[in-house]
Design an enzyme around this catalytic site. Structure first.
Site, short mmCIF file in Angstrom:
data_model
loop_
_atom_site.label_atom_id
_atom_site.label_comp_id
_atom_site.label_asym_id
_atom_site.label_seq_id
_atom_site.Cartn_x
_atom_site.Cartn_y
_atom_site.Cartn_z
CE LYS A 10 -7.39 0.93 3.51
NZ LYS A 10 -6.24 1.71 4.05
CD GLU B 170 -2.66 1.19 2.61
OE1 GLU B 170 -3.78 1.73 2.58
OE2 GLU B 170 -2.17 0.71 3.64
CB CYS C 52 -3.93 -1.58 4.61
SG CYS C 52 -2.96 -1.18 6.09
#
Length: 275
Positions: A112, A40, A154
């Site tokens: 995301k 990321e 993440c």
């Protein structure tokens, strides 16, 4: 077939990160095919201004041109853990995970879903991704020579229902590029990754940021590749570098055949019966 994770200490300047990534790509094994993942924030890791300066419309821009060229040049499937892309609707951006095939074609994009709005007892203290980013709204599973790839980024790792949905859509490899903080990484990074691998019977490829960054941010590192039993195939605790592990389709098939948890899952059927 092999899986590769690159571990970076990214800065808030794309040219610096570009040079670091290029140097690590020169160290890739000669075998092909390779599935190579960047962490990321691989393109830029900094404050709102630094991120906005690099953000591009999806599918257009010099950063994406460079990423596509790397995939073509090295003949690899390249997963860009995340870069900022413009939403076209506001001053907010997306944290976007991009997948390029070995011809340099973008074959998948995932925005995301879960934004890191959290207080952490470290040098940075207050994290508010929603100040800069808007969440995505769609899952992404894509076919590849390595099997079906399930995309995440993440903080998504803390939401097991996302990975169950990816598995239900046929995911064989769960991609988890990350920039876990040092505090949360030390406590939870590996246990969460192993849980996602075990409960979904998938390989997990998790490239991470490491070290000290702009604004007092500290990341945990420990990039890791896990097999569908949750066993560590490769790990890089500290420093920049890369890790490599083989993808063994027979092991994936054997684990799923001997313990067919996907077929045994009954909770959704129970919900339907109780409606």
């Amino acid at each position: 077939m092999e899986l590769v994770a690159l571990q970076l200490n990214a800065s808030d300047h794309w040219p610096v990160n570009q040079a670091k990534i290029a140097a690590l790509l020169e160290r890739l094994p000669a075998s092909r095919p390779l599935l190579v993942q960047l962490p990321e924030n691989a393109v830029v890791f900094g404050n709102r201004q630094a991120v906005q300066a690099v953000a591009e419309p999806l599918g257009n821009g010099p950063v994406q041109d460079c990423l596509a060229q790397w995939a073509r040049q090295y003949g690899i499937w390249l997963v860009v853990g995340s870069m900022p892309t413009q939403t076209g609707q506001s001053d907010k951006l997306h944290t976007s995970c991009l997948v390029f095939n070995d011809k340099g074609e973008r074959v998948a994009c995932y925005h995301k879903l879960h934004l890191f709005d959290v207080d952490v007892a470290d040098g940075h203290g207050r994290y508010r991704e929603s100040d800069t980013f808007s969440p995505g709204h769609e899952l992404c599973v894509v076919d590849s020579p390595f099997g079906r790839l399930g995309l995440s980024v993440c903080y998504d790792l803390r939401f097991p229902e996302l990975y169950r949905a990816l598995r239900e859509q046929g995911a064989d490899i769960l991609l988890v590029p990350a920039a876990f903080t040092r505090v949360t990484g030390k406590a939870h990074w590996l246990p969460l990754l192993q849980a996602r691998a075990i409960e979904n019977q998938c390989y997990v490829l998790a490239a991470a940021q490491v070290g000290e960054h702009a604004g007092g941010r500290q990341t945990w590192g420990h990039s890791v590749i896990l097999d569908p039993w949750g066993d560590i195939q490769a790990c890089l605790p500290n420093g920049e570098g890369l890790i490599v592990a083989p993808l063994e389709q027979h092991r994936l098939d054997s684990i799923r055949r001997q313990m067919p948890v996907a077929q045994h899952a009954r909770l959704r059927a129970v919900w339907r019966d109780n409606e």
